[in-house]
Design a protein around this motif. Structure first.
Motif, short mmCIF file in Angstrom:
data_model
loop_
_atom_site.label_atom_id
_atom_site.label_comp_id
_atom_site.label_asym_id
_atom_site.label_seq_id
_atom_site.Cartn_x
_atom_site.Cartn_y
_atom_site.Cartn_z
N TYR A 1 0.82 -1.22 0.00
CA TYR A 1 0.00 0.00 0.00
C TYR A 1 0.85 1.27 0.00
O TYR A 1 0.53 2.26 0.64
CB TYR A 1 -0.96 0.00 1.20
CG TYR A 1 -1.86 -1.21 1.25
CD1 TYR A 1 -2.98 -1.30 0.42
CD2 TYR A 1 -1.56 -2.28 2.09
CE1 TYR A 1 -3.79 -2.43 0.45
CE2 TYR A 1 -2.36 -3.42 2.12
CZ TYR A 1 -3.47 -3.48 1.29
OH TYR A 1 -4.28 -4.59 1.31
N GLU A 2 1.94 1.23 -0.74
CA GLU A 2 2.80 2.40 -0.89
C GLU A 2 2.41 3.18 -2.15
O GLU A 2 1.77 2.64 -3.06
CB GLU A 2 4.26 1.98 -1.01
CG GLU A 2 4.84 1.31 0.21
CD GLU A 2 6.29 0.87 -0.01
OE1 GLU A 2 6.84 1.20 -1.08
OE2 GLU A 2 6.85 0.20 0.86
N PRO A 3 2.79 4.45 -2.23
CA PRO A 3 2.57 5.21 -3.46
C PRO A 3 3.32 4.58 -4.64
O PRO A 3 4.33 3.88 -4.46
CB PRO A 3 3.14 6.60 -3.13
CG PRO A 3 3.12 6.68 -1.64
CD PRO A 3 3.37 5.28 -1.15
N TYR A 4 2.84 4.83 -5.83
CA TYR A 4 3.46 4.40 -7.09
C TYR A 4 3.41 2.89 -7.30
O TYR A 4 4.16 2.34 -8.11
CB TYR A 4 4.91 4.88 -7.20
CG TYR A 4 5.10 6.34 -6.86
CD1 TYR A 4 4.45 7.33 -7.61
CD2 TYR A 4 5.91 6.74 -5.79
CE1 TYR A 4 4.61 8.67 -7.29
CE2 TYR A 4 6.08 8.08 -5.48
CZ TYR A 4 5.43 9.04 -6.23
OH TYR A 4 5.58 10.37 -5.93
N GLY A 5 2.52 2.19 -6.60
CA GLY A 5 2.40 0.75 -6.78
C GLY A 5 1.70 0.42 -8.09
O GLY A 5 0.96 1.22 -8.66
N ALA A 6 1.92 -0.81 -8.59
CA ALA A 6 1.30 -1.28 -9.83
C ALA A 6 1.31 -2.79 -9.85
O ALA A 6 1.98 -3.44 -9.02
CB ALA A 6 2.03 -0.71 -11.04
N GLU A 7 0.60 -3.38 -10.81
CA GLU A 7 0.55 -4.84 -10.93
C GLU A 7 1.89 -5.42 -11.34
O GLU A 7 2.20 -6.56 -11.03
CB GLU A 7 -0.51 -5.24 -11.97
CG GLU A 7 -1.95 -4.93 -11.56
CD GLU A 7 -2.43 -5.80 -10.41
OE1 GLU A 7 -1.81 -6.87 -10.19
OE2 GLU A 7 -3.40 -5.42 -9.74
#
Length: 724
Positions: A489-495
């Motif tokens: 749940y950090e910023p800039y996360g993606a699949e």
């Protein structure tokens, strides 16, 4: 069983597959639909605001009529196959737009050859016209068989694209892929990527060939099916061509034994030679370990065998002058904290007969290499507090210059994405204070910045210290762990995580970053590579690695991996220095100065990541140790998820001081190991073949009885083998 799938080379050297086209199309569609969507200006709101810096058009269009006439003249020359005259006319177009005193392509020996204020200020029409001219000149140079120059022009199209990004009003991270919805811009960008791919493929650099065409495919996925630019790029980069490339390995065992040196400016002949160590004297397979060379010994500390363990905190060394004596054990690292049970992703540095282990904590442990005992010193941080959570920092890049340790990047428990903090510690400083040089350790300060590398883990990093006062730290590629950021749940996360495509250097004395141009036959983007700077030869060697965002297809099983592992080898040859101390240093013939070259080898170690290349400073010999691979990526019936290695290989280069003497290329063509597969002595195919049962003790392998019958006579003569 065929290797590695049901495929063969046709009469034109193209790969053919026994898989229906509709299956091919479905697999490619699945891959592209699951790819991270590039931030299209009109179709995505997940990018920073795009302003006039990118979208503006100049009021003065007087240059258009003049350049159109030059282009028509150039195209007439192309039609008549007068390519040299055509190039001169295309150059006149370039001169009208940027001035005849401006050098195109950008010179990598001057300021890195990446950033250009003139390129940044170009309007969309001029930028697209320049991209077309570079593509046109590149194609003319290919027809003139001047591949080195052609490569530079095709890559200049990418420089024009990347400088467009720098014109944006707000900095953005590299994983945001802007593609302007201008047909000419989209077409010329795709054309440059596809043409560069064809050149890389011609040279045997399948990894770079795949990456360029995959990026061309990704660049148009947001465009409507009936869009003219989309149709044009698909015509240049059709589905079946993409399929052939995505199904190759890097190197591809079917092709590696047949590759020849076609261009010495872009290729070097090399050889991988496995060092045999008695089984009872080998240490446990591992990756994520720390290693260093001291006093003729190669030391290995810690690491892990699988991601679930076992985790090691042992210390061993190998006598480089007598490797057959095997590994020698030293005292284990005394764990100072129960949170440090995973001793992986750290590095060690030698100074004053001590090897210092940085685990991301204020306490800096070291082993006295003379007395062979562990101890520690307490350090502090100049900014107050401590930048990393204790016991969780790993997978950073680091070098040591004299007594000063430099640490860059890495991940920790509050920044799984990675960080871009650069810090330094002078071990001669009695206060043992780490000083911040640039970047940030994580949130909330981490933000995009065009003037320094983005947050990452597993960067390729080396120190060029050939000349005192001109030392530079180089950073190549690495990975933004966006998948890990999303899970936590950090910023800039993606699949999907992002593999960087960049190359930077840090001026140690000027204390500033400079983005470098990738010139020549460079490795494709990746992380977790093995690397070493060989001061004796004046070059950097890079091997293998892992790419999280370029897929590999296995059509015979109708499977696809979202990632790729590599086993290819490259060298980076920096610009010659007038007061260079090494007389053996390789010089580049390129007018652009520094240049990458691929090392062409008949055989190679298995595809892997997190192995380590190292140089023996006493001899200049280069070796590879350890690493891991995904058990699904290669044939492996014993490991379910991953497989670690404990093998040692020597890399030999066909240059002065490269220890190439005695390499038998004809022998390697028939018997060299091709990653996890053996090569048939007779026909050259690679696969899980059976070894010869004669007196040679498995010197040769054969794929079938017919090849054994046909190749027996030559095998008998070459290896003095007798039937048993």
């Amino acid at each position: 069983m065929s290797f590695p799938f049901d495929a063969k080379l046709n009469s034109k050297g193209k790969l053919e597959f026994g898989v229906p086209y509709d299956v091919i199309s479905k697999m490619l569609t699945d891959i592209l639909e699951s790819a991270p969507s590039p931030g299209s200006l009109q179709l995505s709101s997940a990018i920073p605001p795009v302003g006039d810096g990118i979208l503006h058009l100049d009021d003065d269009l007087s240059w258009v009529a003049k350049t159109e006439e030059f282009q028509k003249q150039a195209e007439r020359f192309v039609t008549r196959k007068e390519y040299t005259k055509a190039i001169a006319k295309f150059r006149e177009v370039i001169d009208v737009i940027v001035g005849d005193d401006f050098k195109v392509p950008l010179d990598s020996s001057e300021g890195g050859g990446y950033k250009s204020e003139k390129y940044i200020r170009l309007d969309l029409l001029k930028r697209s016209t320049l991209m077309k001219c570079c593509n046109d000149i590149g194609e003319c140079l290919v027809n003139l068989k001047r591949d080195v120059e052609a490569m530079d022009y095709f890559e200049e199209v990418d420089m024009l694209y990347r400088n467009m990004r720098l014109a944006n009003n707000v900095p953005m991270f590299d994983w945001i892929n802007i593609n302007l919805l201008s047909p000419e811009f989209v077409i010329q960008r795709g054309r440059g990527l596809v043409q560069a791919s064809e050149l890389f493929l011609k040279l045997g650099n399948t990894g770079a060939a795949v990456h360029r065409k995959y990026m061309a495919s990704i660049s148009i996925i947001n465009l409507p099916d009936n869009d003219s630019a989309r149709k044009a790029v698909l015509k240049m980069n059709p589905t079946n061509a993409m399929f052939r490339l995505l199904s190759t390995r890097h190197p591809d065992p079917r092709l590696s034994a047949k590759l020849e040196i076609k261009n010495p400016d872009l290729q070097i002949r090399g050889s991988w030679c496995k060092i045999e160590i008695p089984r009872e004297k080998v240490i446990q397979p591992r990756y994520g370990f720390a290693s260093f060379v001291w006093n003729g010994r190669y030391y290995v500390y810690g690491g892990e065998k699988y991601h679930t363990g076992p985790y090691f905190h042992d210390l061993h060394y190998l006598e480089l002058s007598n490797m057959k004596a095997g590994w020698h054990k030293l005292p284990d690292y005394p764990l100072p904290d129960p949170n440090l049970w995973r001793c992986s992703g750290w590095q060690m540095f030698v100074y004053d007969n001590k090897a210092y282990l940085f685990a991301g904590r204020p306490r800096l442990d070291y082993v006295d290499l003379v007395e062979e005992r562990w101890s520690s010193v307490q350090t502090k941080y100049s900014e107050g507090g401590w930048p990393y959570p204790n016991g969780s920092f790993m997978n950073y890049g680091a070098v040591i210059l004299d007594s000063t340790i430099y640490v860059f990047g890495g991940t920790h428990s509050t920044s799984e994405l990675g960080c871009n903090l650069l810090i330094a510690l002078d071990l001669k400083d009695p206060s043992y204070t780490w000083h911040k040089l640039s970047g940030h350790a994580g949130q909330p300060d981490l933000r995009p910045d065009f003037n320094l590398p983005g947050p990452r883990r597993h960067p390729t990093i080396w120190l060029d210290d050939r000349v005192k006062g001109k030392e530079r730290i180089y950073i190549l590629y690495g990975e933004a762990n966006r998948q890990g950021a999303k899970i936590h749940y950090e910023p800039y996360g993606a699949e999907e995580s992002f593999g960087y495509e960049d190359f930077w250097s840090w001026d140690i004395h000027g204390k500033e970053w400079r983005r470098e141009r990738l010139v020549g036959n460079a490795p494709s983007p990746r992380s977790e590579s093995a690397y070493t700077f060989n001061k004796e030869l004046g070059l950097t060697a890079v091997f293998g690695g892992y790419m999280p965002s370029v897929p590999t297809m296995r059509p015979e099983q109708q499977l696809q991996h979202s990632f790729t592992y590599y086993a290819d080898t490259f060298v980076y040859i920096p610009p010659p220095l007038s007061d260079e101390s090494s007389k053996k240093a390789v010089t580049t013939t390129s007018s652009l100065g520094p240049r990458w070259k691929q090392v062409i080898t008949r055989g190679f170690p298995t595809y892997r990541a997190q192995s380590q290349l190292f140089t023996d400073p006493a001899t200049g010999k280069m070796y590879l140790f350890g690493g891991y691979t995904n058990a699904q990526f290669i044939p492996d019936n014993r490991h379910e998820i991953s497989r670690a290695f404990s093998d040692i290989w020597q890399l030999k280069l066909d240059i002065p001081g490269g220890y190439f003497e005695g390499v038998d290329l004809e022998e390697e063509k028939r018997t060299a190991t091709a990653g996890p597969w053996k090569r048939c002595f007779n026909c050259g195919n690679a696969g899980p073949w059976r070894k010869c049962g004669g007196s040679c003790h498995g010197k040769a392998f054969f794929c079938e009885p017919q090849c054994l019958r046909e190749g027996w006579k030559l095998h008998k003569e070459m290896h003095r083998c007798k039937k048993q």
